[in-house]
Design a protein around this motif. Structure first.
Motif, PDB file in Angstrom:
ATOM      1  N   SER A  56       0.830  -1.218   0.000  1.00 18.20           N
ATOM      2  CA  SER A  56       0.000   0.000   0.000  1.00 18.20           C
ATOM      3  C   SER A  56       0.858   1.260   0.000  1.00 18.20           C
ATOM      4  CB  SER A  56      -0.963   0.000   1.188  1.00 18.20           C
ATOM      5  OG  SER A  56      -0.263   0.081   2.407  1.00 18.20           O
ATOM      6  N   GLN A  57       2.000   1.242   0.679  1.00 21.16           N
ATOM      7  CA  GLN A  57       2.895   2.391   0.674  1.00 21.16           C
ATOM      8  C   GLN A  57       3.452   2.641  -0.730  1.00 21.16           C
ATOM      9  OE1 GLN A  57       5.644   1.182   3.701  1.00 21.16           O
ATOM     10  NE2 GLN A  57       4.394   2.005   5.376  1.00 21.16           N
ATOM     11  N   ALA A  62       3.549   5.586  -5.797  1.00 22.97           N
ATOM     12  CA  ALA A  62       3.532   5.535  -7.259  1.00 22.97           C
ATOM     13  C   ALA A  62       2.430   6.402  -7.848  1.00 22.97           C
ATOM     14  CB  ALA A  62       3.372   4.095  -7.732  1.00 22.97           C
ATOM     15  N   GLY A  63       1.659   7.045  -7.001  1.00 25.61           N
ATOM     16  CA  GLY A  63       0.598   7.908  -7.495  1.00 25.61           C
ATOM     17  C   GLY A  63      -0.594   7.133  -8.020  1.00 25.61           C
ATOM     18  N   ALA A  64      -0.850   6.002  -7.422  1.00 25.19           N
ATOM     19  CA  ALA A  64      -2.014   5.176  -7.762  1.00 25.19           C
ATOM     20  C   ALA A  64      -2.015   4.741  -9.225  1.00 25.19           C
ATOM     21  CB  ALA A  64      -3.300   5.903  -7.407  1.00 25.19           C
ATOM     22  N   SER A  73      -1.892  -8.216  -6.441  1.00 25.10           N
ATOM     23  CA  SER A  73      -0.870  -8.496  -5.424  1.00 25.10           C
ATOM     24  C   SER A  73      -1.486  -8.510  -4.030  1.00 25.10           C
ATOM     25  CB  SER A  73       0.246  -7.454  -5.481  1.00 25.10           C
ATOM     26  OG  SER A  73       0.891  -7.489  -6.725  1.00 25.10           O
ATOM     27  N   GLY A  74      -2.364  -7.560  -3.755  1.00 22.51           N
ATOM     28  CA  GLY A  74      -3.029  -7.503  -2.453  1.00 22.51           C
ATOM     29  C   GLY A  74      -3.914  -8.710  -2.204  1.00 22.51           C
ATOM     30  N   ILE A  75      -4.653  -9.112  -3.224  1.00 20.29           N
ATOM     31  CA  ILE A  75      -5.516 -10.302  -3.104  1.00 20.29           C
ATOM     32  C   ILE A  75      -4.672 -11.537  -2.829  1.00 20.29           C
ATOM     33  CG2 ILE A  75      -7.026 -11.855  -4.427  1.00 20.29           C
ATOM     34  CD1 ILE A  75      -8.142  -9.252  -5.776  1.00 20.29           C
ATOM     35  N   LEU A  76      -3.545 -11.652  -3.522  1.00 18.04           N
ATOM     36  CA  LEU A  76      -2.655 -12.797  -3.320  1.00 18.04           C
ATOM     37  C   LEU A  76      -2.089 -12.817  -1.898  1.00 18.04           C
ATOM     38  CD1 LEU A  76      -1.153 -15.248  -4.438  1.00 18.04           C
ATOM     39  CD2 LEU A  76       0.623 -13.678  -5.221  1.00 18.04           C
ATOM     40  N   LEU A  77      -1.630 -11.685  -1.411  1.00 18.61           N
ATOM     41  CA  LEU A  77      -1.069 -11.629  -0.055  1.00 18.61           C
ATOM     42  C   LEU A  77      -2.131 -11.958   1.000  1.00 18.61           C
ATOM     43  CD1 LEU A  77       1.238  -8.510  -0.399  1.00 18.61           C
ATOM     44  CD2 LEU A  77       1.957 -10.891  -0.061  1.00 18.61           C
TER      45      LEU A  77
END
Length: 173
Positions: A56-57, A62-64, A73-77
């Motif tokens: 998330s950081q 990266a400016g979204a 990536s978030g779903i995988l983690l």
């Protein structure tokens, strides 16, 4: 809380090993191995959640940009954490509890009702893990809680018993 669980899993395995090996060295070693495996799996889950913070950081920095790749990536983690939460505290807990409860039952180090509660609770939590793996029940559900209740009761009763009364001295070799 999960890191506390990791420390307690490793701690109980190492503290119980000298007692368990007197009655069945093979099961005692396997208990330590599976308990450490439980701790490793839980640690992987903790790392995956902490990695979500880093992700998330980087997303903010990266400016979204490229939202889809960050979401995947978030779903995988999160999925890694969910699976480790199932395998560590449920699947491996069932195996571990069966091992030491069996030794306690055969050796009479603790009252039989505690050992029997541990063995029956380990079967139920293992069953819950298998049912959860195949999507029959949700891990955080009424059925998951009901199936986990006996092992929870066993762990609390065993802890209080060992703190207040210790092992049955007459059963010790």
């Amino acid at each position: 809380m999960e890191l506390v669980l990791v420390v307690s899993a490793v701690g109980t395995a190492t503290v119980m090993y000298p007692f368990l090996k007197k009655y069945n060295k093979t099961i005692a070693i396997w208990h330590v191995c599976f308990r450490f495996m439980e701790a490793i799996i839980i640690t992987i889950g903790v790392i995956s959640v902490l990695s979500l913070l880093t992700l998330s950081q980087h997303y903010i920095a990266a400016g979204a940009s490229n939202l889809a790749s960050y979401q995947v990536s978030g779903i995988l983690l999160k999925a890694v954490h969910d699976w480790t939460f199932l395998l560590g505290p449920n699947f491996f807990l069932g195996i571990n509890t069966m091992m030491y409860s069996y030794i306690f039952y055969k050796s009479k180090l603790v009252p039989r009702f505690i050992s029997i509660l541990g063995m029956s609770g380990s079967v139920l939590i293992f069953l819950a893990a298998v049912l959860e793996m195949f999507g029959v029940i949700d891990q955080v559900s009424a059925w998951g809680g009901i199936l986990a209740l006996p092992i929870f009761a066993n762990e609390m009763i065993l802890a209080v018993w060992l703190i207040t009364r210790g092992f049955n001295i007459s059963a010790m070799k």
